[in-house]
Design a protein around this motif. Structure first.
Motif, PDB file in Angstrom:
ATOM      1  N   TYR A 127      -2.138  -6.407  -0.310  1.00  0.00           N
ATOM      2  CA  TYR A 127      -3.147  -7.206   0.526  1.00  0.00           C
ATOM      3  C   TYR A 127      -4.573  -7.042   0.067  1.00  0.00           C
ATOM      4  N   TYR A 128      -4.566  -7.300  -1.318  1.00  0.00           N
ATOM      5  CA  TYR A 128      -5.765  -7.665  -2.080  1.00  0.00           C
ATOM      6  C   TYR A 128      -5.235  -8.834  -3.023  1.00  0.00           C
ATOM      7  N   LEU A 129      -6.279  -9.887  -2.821  1.00  0.00           N
ATOM      8  CA  LEU A 129      -6.424 -10.844  -3.826  1.00  0.00           C
ATOM      9  C   LEU A 129      -7.432 -11.012  -4.891  1.00  0.00           C
ATOM     10  N   GLN A 130      -7.444 -10.849  -6.003  1.00  0.00           N
ATOM     11  CA  GLN A 130      -8.309 -10.994  -7.035  1.00  0.00           C
ATOM     12  C   GLN A 130      -7.566 -11.543  -8.231  1.00  0.00           C
ATOM     13  N   ARG A 131      -7.629 -12.776  -8.437  1.00  0.00           N
ATOM     14  CA  ARG A 131      -6.820 -13.764  -9.198  1.00  0.00           C
ATOM     15  C   ARG A 131      -6.869 -13.161 -10.766  1.00  0.00           C
ATOM     16  N   ASP A 132      -8.201 -12.674 -11.027  1.00  0.00           N
ATOM     17  CA  ASP A 132      -8.261 -12.313 -12.607  1.00  0.00           C
ATOM     18  C   ASP A 132      -7.898 -10.753 -12.560  1.00  0.00           C
ATOM     19  N   LEU A 133      -7.475 -10.134 -11.691  1.00  0.00           N
ATOM     20  CA  LEU A 133      -7.055  -8.550 -11.747  1.00  0.00           C
ATOM     21  C   LEU A 133      -5.396  -8.707 -12.140  1.00  0.00           C
ATOM     22  N   PHE A 134      -4.967  -9.877 -11.979  1.00  0.00           N
ATOM     23  CA  PHE A 134      -3.380  -9.807 -12.217  1.00  0.00           C
ATOM     24  C   PHE A 134      -3.225  -9.622 -13.846  1.00  0.00           C
ATOM     25  N   GLN A 135      -3.652 -10.056 -14.547  1.00  0.00           N
ATOM     26  CA  GLN A 135      -3.469 -10.143 -15.879  1.00  0.00           C
ATOM     27  C   GLN A 135      -3.725  -8.450 -16.518  1.00  0.00           C
ATOM     28  N   PRO A 136      -4.984  -7.812 -16.280  1.00  0.00           N
ATOM     29  CA  PRO A 136      -4.979  -6.503 -16.763  1.00  0.00           C
ATOM     30  C   PRO A 136      -4.056  -5.559 -15.895  1.00  0.00           C
ATOM     31  N   ALA A 137      -3.662  -6.010 -14.736  1.00  0.00           N
ATOM     32  CA  ALA A 137      -2.735  -5.029 -13.976  1.00  0.00           C
ATOM     33  C   ALA A 137      -1.333  -5.276 -14.554  1.00  0.00           C
ATOM     34  N   LYS A 138      -0.990  -6.480 -15.188  1.00  0.00           N
ATOM     35  CA  LYS A 138       0.154  -6.518 -15.831  1.00  0.00           C
ATOM     36  C   LYS A 138       0.215  -5.958 -17.305  1.00  0.00           C
ATOM     37  N   GLU A 139      -0.909  -6.062 -17.779  1.00  0.00           N
ATOM     38  CA  GLU A 139      -0.906  -5.208 -19.094  1.00  0.00           C
ATOM     39  C   GLU A 139      -0.988  -3.522 -18.815  1.00  0.00           C
ATOM     40  N   GLY A 140      -1.414  -3.275 -17.767  1.00  0.00           N
ATOM     41  CA  GLY A 140      -1.136  -1.580 -17.255  1.00  0.00           C
ATOM     42  C   GLY A 140       0.031  -1.289 -17.254  1.00  0.00           C
ATOM     43  N   VAL A 141       0.897  -2.164 -16.770  1.00  0.00           N
ATOM     44  CA  VAL A 141       2.197  -1.517 -16.610  1.00  0.00           C
ATOM     45  C   VAL A 141       3.163  -1.353 -17.622  1.00  0.00           C
TER      46      VAL A 141
END
Length: 191
Positions: free
Chosen positions: A111-125
């Motif tokens: 329930y949080y949207l920050q489009r430019d957070l997806f890439q660093p989050a994906k890299e963190g997995v």
């Protein structure tokens, strides 16, 4: 919404049913129960309903939110329950928290949207590990905003990942009323 607005909301207790009393997010519970507990990162954690549940299931949890009041509430709730949750006050929109690459078994952005957070989050997995994201989406006739994606847009952020779950529609979470897009995605093992 500005962080000071969230601080006022959490301090006032005006929406305690959503902020303090709500059960953990059903999709996160369903997903995490299928995994061996490891390191979990809860981004935009609010007062910690998901972080507390994960910690109670044996996950080593780091919970991040921009609201100092939310994080203090989470710390207090964890202490009352004898749980350890690593907490960070950080404005995600200002990238005050660095997500370490390939460091997490599970990352939740609920329930949080920050489009430019997806890439660093994906890299963190870590490879073959899981990211859960739930965002609000537009209703018919609405245009996307900073807080809502178009129908079908969330999945595009996960091209090349194994999609374990995808759904759009009414939320399965009593703390939310607006339509949502949900995704559970596994990072490819070779990336």
């Amino acid at each position: 919404m500005e962080i000071n607005h969230w601080d006022r909301r959490y301090r006032s207790g005006e929406r305690a049913a959503e902020d303090l009393d709500a059960a953990p997010t059903p999709l996160l519970v369903e997903t995490a129960r299928k995994l061996v507990p490891g390191k979990a990162l809860d981004l935009a954690c609010g007062t910690g309903r998901n972080a507390l549940w994960l910690a109670g299931q044996g996950w080593r949890v780091t919970a991040v939110d921009g609201s100092p009041v939310a994080i203090e509430t989470l710390r207090s709730r964890a202490s009352e329950r004898g749980m350890i949750v690593n907490t960070r006050v950080a404005d995600l929109e200002k990238f005050e928290y660095k997500i370490e690459p390939s460091s997490w078994d599970l990352i939740a952005i609920c329930y949080y949207l920050q489009r430019d957070l997806f890439q660093p989050a994906k890299e963190g997995v870590g490879p073959s590990r899981i990211l859960v994201s739930i965002v609000h989406i537009t209703e018919p006739g609405e245009e996307p905003t900073g807080h809502r994606l178009r129908h079908g847009e969330l999945e595009r952020y996960f091209q090349g990942w194994e999609i374990l779950h995808r759904r759009e529609g009414r939320p399965n979470d009593t703390a939310h009323q607006r339509s949502v897009a949900e995704i559970v995605a596994r990072r490819p093992s070779g990336s």
